[in-house]
Enzyme design. Structure first.
Site, PDB file in Angstrom:
ATOM      1  N   ARG A  57       0.825  -1.204   0.000  1.00  0.00           N
ATOM      2  CA  ARG A  57       0.000   0.000   0.000  1.00  0.00           C
ATOM      3  C   ARG A  57       0.859   1.254   0.000  1.00  0.00           C
ATOM      4  O   ARG A  57       1.984   1.265   0.470  1.00  0.00           O
ATOM      5  CB  ARG A  57      -0.901   0.010   1.236  1.00  0.00           C
ATOM      6  CG  ARG A  57      -2.026  -1.010   1.177  1.00  0.00           C
ATOM      7  CD  ARG A  57      -2.797  -1.047   2.473  1.00  0.00           C
ATOM      8  NE  ARG A  57      -1.943  -1.518   3.545  1.00  0.00           N
ATOM      9  CZ  ARG A  57      -2.203  -1.368   4.821  1.00  0.00           C
ATOM     10  NH1 ARG A  57      -3.298  -0.739   5.222  1.00  0.00           N
ATOM     11  NH2 ARG A  57      -1.380  -1.834   5.739  1.00  0.00           N
ATOM     12  N   ALA A  81      -6.545  -0.506   7.390  1.00  0.00           N
ATOM     13  CA  ALA A  81      -7.273  -1.757   7.609  1.00  0.00           C
ATOM     14  C   ALA A  81      -8.279  -1.645   8.746  1.00  0.00           C
ATOM     15  O   ALA A  81      -9.273  -2.356   8.769  1.00  0.00           O
ATOM     16  CB  ALA A  81      -6.304  -2.893   7.900  1.00  0.00           C
ATOM     17  N   PHE A 114      -2.682  -4.628   8.910  1.00  0.00           N
ATOM     18  CA  PHE A 114      -2.944  -4.951  10.314  1.00  0.00           C
ATOM     19  C   PHE A 114      -3.150  -6.438  10.561  1.00  0.00           C
ATOM     20  O   PHE A 114      -2.619  -7.260   9.825  1.00  0.00           O
ATOM     21  CB  PHE A 114      -4.113  -4.127  10.839  1.00  0.00           C
ATOM     22  CG  PHE A 114      -3.749  -2.687  11.061  1.00  0.00           C
ATOM     23  CD1 PHE A 114      -2.544  -2.314  11.668  1.00  0.00           C
ATOM     24  CD2 PHE A 114      -4.593  -1.657  10.661  1.00  0.00           C
ATOM     25  CE1 PHE A 114      -2.210  -0.986  11.876  1.00  0.00           C
ATOM     26  CE2 PHE A 114      -4.262  -0.322  10.862  1.00  0.00           C
ATOM     27  CZ  PHE A 114      -3.070   0.000  11.469  1.00  0.00           C
ATOM     28  N   PHE A 172      13.806 -10.978  16.257  1.00  0.00           N
ATOM     29  CA  PHE A 172      14.496  -9.834  16.847  1.00  0.00           C
ATOM     30  C   PHE A 172      15.784 -10.360  17.475  1.00  0.00           C
ATOM     31  O   PHE A 172      15.862 -11.533  17.840  1.00  0.00           O
ATOM     32  CB  PHE A 172      13.633  -9.169  17.924  1.00  0.00           C
ATOM     33  CG  PHE A 172      12.427  -8.450  17.387  1.00  0.00           C
ATOM     34  CD1 PHE A 172      12.159  -8.380  16.015  1.00  0.00           C
ATOM     35  CD2 PHE A 172      11.536  -7.828  18.249  1.00  0.00           C
ATOM     36  CE1 PHE A 172      11.041  -7.712  15.528  1.00  0.00           C
ATOM     37  CE2 PHE A 172      10.405  -7.166  17.764  1.00  0.00           C
ATOM     38  CZ  PHE A 172      10.169  -7.105  16.406  1.00  0.00           C
ATOM     39  N   TRP A 177      15.230  -8.403   8.269  1.00  0.00           N
ATOM     40  CA  TRP A 177      15.485  -7.040   8.729  1.00  0.00           C
ATOM     41  C   TRP A 177      16.992  -6.814   8.849  1.00  0.00           C
ATOM     42  O   TRP A 177      17.505  -5.786   8.411  1.00  0.00           O
ATOM     43  CB  TRP A 177      14.784  -6.797  10.080  1.00  0.00           C
ATOM     44  CG  TRP A 177      14.947  -5.391  10.584  1.00  0.00           C
ATOM     45  CD1 TRP A 177      14.237  -4.286  10.205  1.00  0.00           C
ATOM     46  CD2 TRP A 177      15.898  -4.934  11.557  1.00  0.00           C
ATOM     47  NE1 TRP A 177      14.677  -3.178  10.883  1.00  0.00           N
ATOM     48  CE2 TRP A 177      15.705  -3.547  11.719  1.00  0.00           C
ATOM     49  CE3 TRP A 177      16.899  -5.566  12.319  1.00  0.00           C
ATOM     50  CZ2 TRP A 177      16.449  -2.776  12.600  1.00  0.00           C
ATOM     51  CZ3 TRP A 177      17.648  -4.795  13.200  1.00  0.00           C
ATOM     52  CH2 TRP A 177      17.428  -3.421  13.325  1.00  0.00           C
TER      53      TRP A 177
END
Lengths: 641, 641
Positions: B109, B341, B372, B460, B489
């Site tokens: 988006r 959303a 979401f 993470f 990431w």
């Protein structure tokens, strides 16, 4: 570009503007126009095949190049149908570039979607003197330039109300904790905060070192809501947003509701800044200087204080590039910035003029348009834009029509959508003779700036030769350098060759000291604000005097006290009359004007003086232009006019 | 694209997103990305060197091409920091395209400037899994797509108030005279007027033939102000516009002032329409069907009745082209449409998915993101977007993090700008075990749609192997096809190769009938509106029942009476919980949800059901993101995050 044009064949009768735009010629890829104009490939950001944004790096590359002839195109006070000023700017460009073998750039404003879908229609010129493709000019370029201005303006507006809300609902300690949060044991001042500390005379760099008093001064802008001059904007004719109350949701009730309003986006100070900025740095600094309100102690509160000026600059960054397009005869057009002339300074961008003057070189020509009548558009061009740029115009073209001069002579009302009275369609030398004074007044005004004036009589099919002659003689009598009939609307550049030749001669004579007396400003900046307003009103409008409302006096006093007294004046006034009363045609005499209100656009570097009730956001009529607009299944746009 | 990546070198620790975006790689000219992806030169409109808008003609050219694998990326209910769903969509794309030798498109988006300058920061992914250049993604693409939506929405809004004003202040005769002016002796009905006449059952083509009664029905939309659902929009977090009063200027006082409000632009029905339109014609027709209010007689008043739908389509025309960009590893990204959303349907555009599925071909992959949590984003993707497109997803990826699952297990509050509690930085299998139910619930939900699910555990640095294993086993226990740890990431596509391999396998097995049970909708359109809402609430959220306010009941009755009963449902609900209460973490049980209000988006083809008080325009925090944003003198953008 070959003399004799590029094969534009003009139909008679002239089809609708959009039909001409879509069918008369096949537009060139804008890369070809750019190359021909001397713009390097790496200096152009394409936006589809027909719009190219010119990077500011071109100025650095050409910094030692000589500049071309600088020609202002302006007009008499128009009827509400307009008198073809944009059309003349384009037609003259087509004549110079495609018929008279001159390097030329035409610089015009980006059109607001408000009028496009409201009353006026597009602003790409008309007939066979147009910037094409007109649908890109009217839809896409505004999105490249006006939408970012709108976004920046409204981010600043949201920042004001949000800051007031947070200050109203939080203690000093809570505000400080949130503005300088503890991250892994340390707090820091962000760059805009350091600027605010400097303004407050606090030279500490560690947030933990601030005394409670210093912290309080730092976190509280303490905006007085009554002093907020910053409004939100839309690029829509939406009269119901003129005056509104915001903050009425239950979630905002811990703060206070507030009366405010929207302006049309092109009236935003951000738009004036876009039009006057000389570089990215200048854009950024001007945005930081914007004064949105005053604190309860009377200190100006700036966009920099709100921490929002950097973000506003980022939003507007690409809009700072002029958009290159083309005329029907393949001459280059820079479309850039679009402040309205009645409520703002009404000129296309300074940076586009600088770029174009370098690109055309010493023998070339740059035509730049000043909005609406010469009493407001040209006056602001000279006193505001030329002062900001340091550029000196060589010649002014004043566009007049027999129709508008007859109206100034007392002819019946001219109203969009209504049939024209026969006075305008048949020879009427009497009415015309009574009306030419309006043109003469504007010619004399131009002479006060020391610039030679060529009058363009923009021909309509019903004008007679005797009528054209009458106007021509009147212009010369008033001291015009020349007065020439032109018929570019029907004939393209071929119809404006005489006008072009006259402009070439006027510029050459001006450079040789044989025309005009040398460009000069109407007032020095050192005069008081009231004296400057008086000088403009008396010298340019012909007023006998100026009155100031109590509010205006109070505001002007404040601005001088705050050190804004040496800014130039930007008058908001009707364009339909030399006076502030739109019903007064011709050359009104024995009138005074009243400054109802003043506003300081500190970022743009202007003091606005509002003469009369100036609508800063238009409304939609019963039958708005959008009723005609549609798109076919394959994406062809219909009904823009 | 070579297996093994394109030479992305990842630093440890990972620099800020904007630093990675600006320095990790030199982006390709977008023409090269387009060529590699099979887009012809004439199918691309450049917007600078790094954005290319893809023309819809590509669909016609490839209409007989086979379609690729269609992969939905969604997530568990996130913390307010987000769990890396966009980042995973990008990282997985980099893995597939740059490391696993697959043709791939990532469809995401367009980000709203509201969050960009407010709380959340940009939405281009993060770390070494980003769409670049991130400043163009966050500033320029929104201007290409959201600004036109804003303009179209606000033109419709202005048309409503202007029409009411003119109807209030004019007689039938005056309205008629202005809507059908006499031009050279003839009057005509413009195209939108002819549509209105058809709706009224009047088959006359000459305005002069209308009876006074017919003329009155024709000129008076007779809008009941209490029924107006259309609001104005800004793309700014401006909470003070939530509830406002408009029409308070003296010039509007002949009409009536009115209480209304602004939404964030991405909540506009125009944005939903942009996301769901299948062609220019479909865009135009949907805009015409928009119901803005009801007449006093209870009839729907549409944008077509206002005569504004064609102009709205013209404003949005270029925004209908998906914007092509690239990832850090040079795989193609289509950025297109951006409804939130929680308050809208939360999916990128249908047309971008159609284009990408054709371009990648039968063996390729298209990743598309649903906003979401899967309870709202994915549910709407399946029941709304796939129904509108007829496309069948092959596989769903659910993104989960140990952090969010610990929060669902009862961990302390996670708040932007505040340090994370140690529970999130140290191994805590107990908390995690209590929280994995949220992921399991979403897996079971995906199975109800018949689509195999691959869970992505977005790693993470502080996550332990034991924690990853626990989540993995829980996902498999709940019926996931697979569950894979990914570290894109920090490592780019190389960190998501296992995930990519699993997705490839899941799609192949789904096509072979060996995974999933075949895609199906959760409800047929023929069910009543209330039954559809009940089915979603009970089956997806786990609610025990649904209550309807009197207002909602009245609205739903009206919608069924007007023939909107067969539209799909778009629930507006918090994304932070499976329930409608954001504080309820994990898998809430024994709760009911209340439909406070319904709204018919007839143009988008949705019935909105509002569960709880859903903010449709966010506010700015005390320290908004814009404080960090600035631009250097040479145009480098700083501080987007």
């Amino acid at each position: 570009m070959p003399a004799g044009g590029v094969g534009l064949v003009c139909k008679d009768p002239v089809p609708s503007d959009i039909e001409v735009s879509q069918t008369a010629v096949t537009p060139e890829h804008i890369s070809a126009i750019a190359k021909e104009a001397g713009i390097l490939e790496e200096e152009l950001d394409l936006h589809g095949p027909y719009i190219g944004n010119v990077k500011l790096s071109v100025l650095e590359r050409l910094k030692d190049a000589k500049q071309g002839n600088y020609v202002l195109v302006t007009g008499i006070n128009p009827t509400s149908l307009g008198e073809g000023k944009s059309t003349t700017t384009i037609g003259l460009s087509q004549a110079l570039g495609a018929h008279l073998d001159k390097k030329v750039f035409t610089n015009i404003r980006v059109p607001s979607a408000g009028p496009t879908f409201g009353v006026k229609g597009g602003a790409s010129g008309g007939g066979y003197a147009q910037t094409i493709p007109m649908e890109l000019f009217n839809i896409n370029v505004p999105n490249l330039q006006i939408s970012p201005v709108l976004a920046a303006n409204n981010l600043i507006a949201a920042a004001i109300d949000a800051r007031m809300y947070h200050e109203q609902t939080q203690t000093d300690e809570a505000l400080f904790r949130r503005l300088c949060p503890n991250k892994n044991g340390t707090r820091e001042f962000l760059p805009p905060m350091r600027k605010r500390l400097a303004k407050l005379g606090i030279d500490k760099t560690n947030p933990d070192d601030l005394t409670p008093e210093e912290a309080s001064k730092f976190v509280r802008l303490d905006i007085d809501p009554e002093t907020i001059t910053w409004k939100r904007v839309v690029d829509t004719c939406d009269r119901h947003l003129r005056k509104i109350t915001v903050g009425q949701a239950p979630s905002e009730q811990r703060g206070k509701e507030r009366s405010t309003g929207f302006d049309i986006a092109v009236a935003s100070e951000c738009m004036a800044i876009l039009a006057l900025a000389t570089s990215i740095r200048d854009l950024r600094e001007r945005l930081g200087r914007i004064v949105v309100a005053y604190s309860r102690a009377g200190d100006p509160v700036t966009a920099e204080d709100l921490g929002v000026a950097g973000a506003a600059a980022v939003l507007m960054l690409d809009a700072l590039q002029p958009s290159l397009m083309q005329t029907l005869e393949k001459t280059p057009v820079l479309v850039h910035a679009g402040p309205f002339a009645n409520i703002a300074h009404g000129n296309s961008s300074l940076i586009a003029d600088q770029i174009a003057l370098k690109l055309v070189g010493e023998e070339g020509f740059v035509l730049t348009e000043a909005g609406f009548g010469a009493d407001i558009g040209a006056e602001k061009f000279f006193n505001i834009k030329c002062r900001a740029s340091g550029l000196k115009p060589d010649c002014a073209v004043i566009v007049a029509t027999v129709r508008a001069l007859k109206m100034h002579g007392g002819g019946p009302q001219v109203t969009p959508g209504k049939p024209l009275d026969r006075a305008y369609k048949e020879e009427n030398l009497d009415l015309l003779a009574k009306g030419v004074g309006n043109l003469q007044h504007h010619v004399r005004n131009m002479n006060k700036f020391g610039v030679p004036t060529v009058c363009c009589i923009n021909r309509f099919a019903t004008d007679t030769d005797a009528e054209i002659d009458l106007v021509r003689q009147a212009a010369l009598d008033a001291g015009a350098y020349d007065a020439v009939m032109a018929n570019h609307w029907a004939e393209g550049g071929a119809g404006a060759v005489d006008l072009g030749s006259s402009v070439i001669k006027a510029c050459a004579d001006a450079r040789a000291g044989k025309a005009g007396t040398g460009f000069k400003f109407l007032y020095p900046l050192e005069m008081s604000l009231r004296d400057k307003i008086q000088r403009i009103s008396i010298e340019i409008y012909g007023a006998s005097g100026v009155e100031f409302s109590d509010l205006a006096n109070e505001q002007l006093d404040r601005y001088e006290r705050l050190g804004y007294g040496n800014l130039p004046i930007c008058v908001a006034k009707t364009h339909l009359s030399l006076s502030a009363d739109p019903s007064k045609r011709g050359v009104p005499t024995d009138f005074t004007v009243t400054v109802r209100e003043a506003r300081a656009s500190v970022g743009a570097g202007l003091i606005l003086a509002m003469l009369g009730d100036i609508m800063t956001i238009p409304g939609l009529p019963t039958l708005p232009g959008f009723f005609n607009v549609d798109v076919t299944d394959d994406g062809q746009i219909l009904g823009l006019f």
